[in-house]
Scaffold this motif. Structure first.
Motif, short mmCIF file in Angstrom:
data_model
loop_
_atom_site.label_atom_id
_atom_site.label_comp_id
_atom_site.label_asym_id
_atom_site.label_seq_id
_atom_site.Cartn_x
_atom_site.Cartn_y
_atom_site.Cartn_z
N MET A 1 -87.59 2.67 -19.65
CA MET A 1 -86.68 2.61 -18.43
C MET A 1 -85.30 2.28 -19.18
SD MET A 1 -87.95 3.21 -15.53
CE MET A 1 -86.89 2.51 -14.18
N SER A 2 -84.24 3.21 -19.09
CA SER A 2 -82.90 3.09 -19.35
C SER A 2 -82.03 2.42 -18.51
CB SER A 2 -82.49 4.23 -19.82
OG SER A 2 -83.08 4.75 -20.93
N GLU A 3 -80.94 1.67 -18.84
CA GLU A 3 -80.14 0.84 -18.09
C GLU A 3 -79.10 1.65 -17.84
OE1 GLU A 3 -78.92 -3.70 -17.25
OE2 GLU A 3 -79.88 -3.01 -19.08
N ILE A 4 -78.34 2.24 -16.88
CA ILE A 4 -77.24 2.62 -16.81
C ILE A 4 -76.13 2.32 -15.76
CG2 ILE A 4 -78.13 5.09 -17.27
CD1 ILE A 4 -78.31 5.54 -14.01
N TYR A 5 -74.87 2.28 -16.07
CA TYR A 5 -73.88 2.04 -15.52
C TYR A 5 -72.89 3.16 -15.06
CZ TYR A 5 -75.49 -2.57 -16.83
OH TYR A 5 -76.42 -3.58 -16.95
N ILE A 6 -72.58 3.13 -13.93
CA ILE A 6 -71.72 4.30 -13.39
C ILE A 6 -70.49 3.74 -12.58
CG2 ILE A 6 -71.71 6.52 -11.77
CD1 ILE A 6 -74.85 6.38 -12.31
N SER A 7 -69.38 4.21 -12.93
CA SER A 7 -68.22 3.91 -12.21
C SER A 7 -67.97 4.92 -11.06
CB SER A 7 -66.68 4.10 -13.02
OG SER A 7 -66.48 5.40 -13.43
N ILE A 8 -67.36 4.47 -9.68
CA ILE A 8 -67.18 5.38 -8.70
C ILE A 8 -65.94 5.14 -8.17
CG2 ILE A 8 -67.98 5.73 -6.32
CD1 ILE A 8 -70.64 3.96 -6.81
N GLY A 9 -65.30 6.24 -7.87
CA GLY A 9 -63.81 6.36 -7.57
C GLY A 9 -63.42 7.20 -6.55
N SER A 10 -62.69 7.28 -5.71
CA SER A 10 -61.89 8.10 -4.62
C SER A 10 -60.70 7.80 -4.18
CB SER A 10 -63.12 8.13 -3.58
OG SER A 10 -62.64 9.38 -2.65
N ASN A 11 -59.78 8.82 -4.18
CA ASN A 11 -58.53 8.44 -3.45
C ASN A 11 -58.39 9.80 -2.52
OD1 ASN A 11 -57.64 10.77 -5.17
ND2 ASN A 11 -55.76 9.40 -5.44
N VAL A 12 -59.23 10.79 -2.24
CA VAL A 12 -58.91 11.83 -1.21
C VAL A 12 -60.04 11.37 -0.22
CG1 VAL A 12 -59.03 14.11 -0.85
CG2 VAL A 12 -58.02 13.26 -2.87
N ASP A 13 -59.67 11.21 1.12
CA ASP A 13 -60.60 10.83 2.13
C ASP A 13 -61.49 9.86 1.59
OD1 ASP A 13 -61.89 10.82 4.45
OD2 ASP A 13 -62.40 12.75 4.56
N ARG A 14 -61.00 8.90 1.18
CA ARG A 14 -61.64 7.97 0.22
C ARG A 14 -63.20 7.12 0.81
NH1 ARG A 14 -56.95 3.44 -0.90
NH2 ARG A 14 -56.90 2.60 1.26
N GLU A 15 -62.80 6.61 1.89
CA GLU A 15 -63.75 5.95 2.72
C GLU A 15 -65.00 6.84 2.87
OE1 GLU A 15 -64.71 3.50 6.43
OE2 GLU A 15 -62.73 3.14 5.39
N ARG A 16 -64.99 8.30 3.23
CA ARG A 16 -66.13 9.14 3.48
C ARG A 16 -66.91 9.68 2.16
NH1 ARG A 16 -66.63 14.87 4.03
NH2 ARG A 16 -64.48 15.04 3.80
N HIS A 17 -65.71 9.83 1.19
CA HIS A 17 -66.50 10.40 -0.17
C HIS A 17 -67.08 9.36 -0.98
CE1 HIS A 17 -65.20 14.50 0.25
NE2 HIS A 17 -63.96 13.99 0.63
N PHE A 18 -66.42 7.99 -1.10
CA PHE A 18 -67.18 6.77 -1.63
C PHE A 18 -68.31 6.62 -1.00
CE2 PHE A 18 -67.51 2.59 -2.96
CZ PHE A 18 -66.95 2.46 -4.10
N LYS A 19 -68.54 6.48 0.39
CA LYS A 19 -69.91 6.24 0.89
C LYS A 19 -70.79 7.17 0.61
CE LYS A 19 -68.41 3.33 4.84
NZ LYS A 19 -68.11 2.99 6.09
N ASN A 20 -70.40 8.60 0.84
CA ASN A 20 -71.52 9.54 0.31
C ASN A 20 -71.70 9.57 -0.96
OD1 ASN A 20 -71.03 10.61 2.94
ND2 ASN A 20 -69.59 12.28 2.22
N GLY A 21 -70.92 9.22 -2.00
CA GLY A 21 -71.36 9.11 -3.41
C GLY A 21 -72.17 7.76 -3.53
N LEU A 22 -72.00 6.70 -2.91
CA LEU A 22 -72.60 5.68 -3.26
C LEU A 22 -74.29 5.66 -2.65
CD1 LEU A 22 -73.10 2.52 -4.08
CD2 LEU A 22 -72.02 2.01 -1.91
#
Length: 159
Positions: free
Chosen positions: A1-22
């Motif tokens: 198993m590999s350990e990964i770290y991913i940054s999440i960012g959004s600034n266009v309709d950010r609440e919706r896209h952020f939640k969708n990505g998460l």
């Protein structure tokens, strides 16, 4: 198993896209940790503020498969391949670390933004403060403790 770290960012309709990505990340990586969510001003261009966080997980996927998945999730949320580097984003998912892999392709690992941007470094320190950058040996917590860039302000967001 590999350990990964991913940054999440959004600034266009950010609440919706952020939640969708998460949600998409959780669907693919159910054993995960997630940092607090922060609001930050854009770096390199004028625009709306971003929501940012870091997602940590374990996976059996290869680095190529992880990068392909992140691009697919971005496209599913309206991101186009031709977007300029410093421009608004519906969803920005960047692989920051994949174990102790150092490479330039399929992604720059470790991602150089880790030491440059508070909106990456602070949330990364919350979920991966114990890990060391494979390029320097410094822990993420130590890098954050010594970080100083007063022009980059963050505000914790209740999400």
């Amino acid at each position: 198993m590999s350990e990964i770290y991913i940054s999440i960012g959004s600034n266009v309709d950010r609440e919706r896209h952020f939640k969708n990505g998460l949600t998409a990340l959780i669907d693919h990586f159910p054993d995960y940790k997630h940092s607090n969510v922060y609001e930050s001003e854009p770096v390199g261009f004028n625009g709306r503020n971003f929501f940012n966080s870091v997602f940590a997980a374990k996976t059996q996927m290869s680095v190529d498969e992880v990068c392909h998945l992140l691009k697919k999730i971005e496209r599913d949320n309206g991101r186009t391949q031709g977007d300029k580097k410093f421009s608004p984003r519906t969803l920005d998912l960047d692989l920051l670390l994949y174990d102790d892999l150092i490479c330039e392709q399929p992604a720059q690992l470790p991602r150089d933004e880790i030491t440059k941007n508070a909106f990456v470094l602070l949330p990364l320190s919350e979920v991966g403060g114990h890990i060391s950058l494979p390029t320097t040996g410094e822990t993420i917590s130590s890098i954050w403790e010594n970080y100083h860039n007063p022009s980059q302000k963050l505000w914790k967001v209740e999400f």
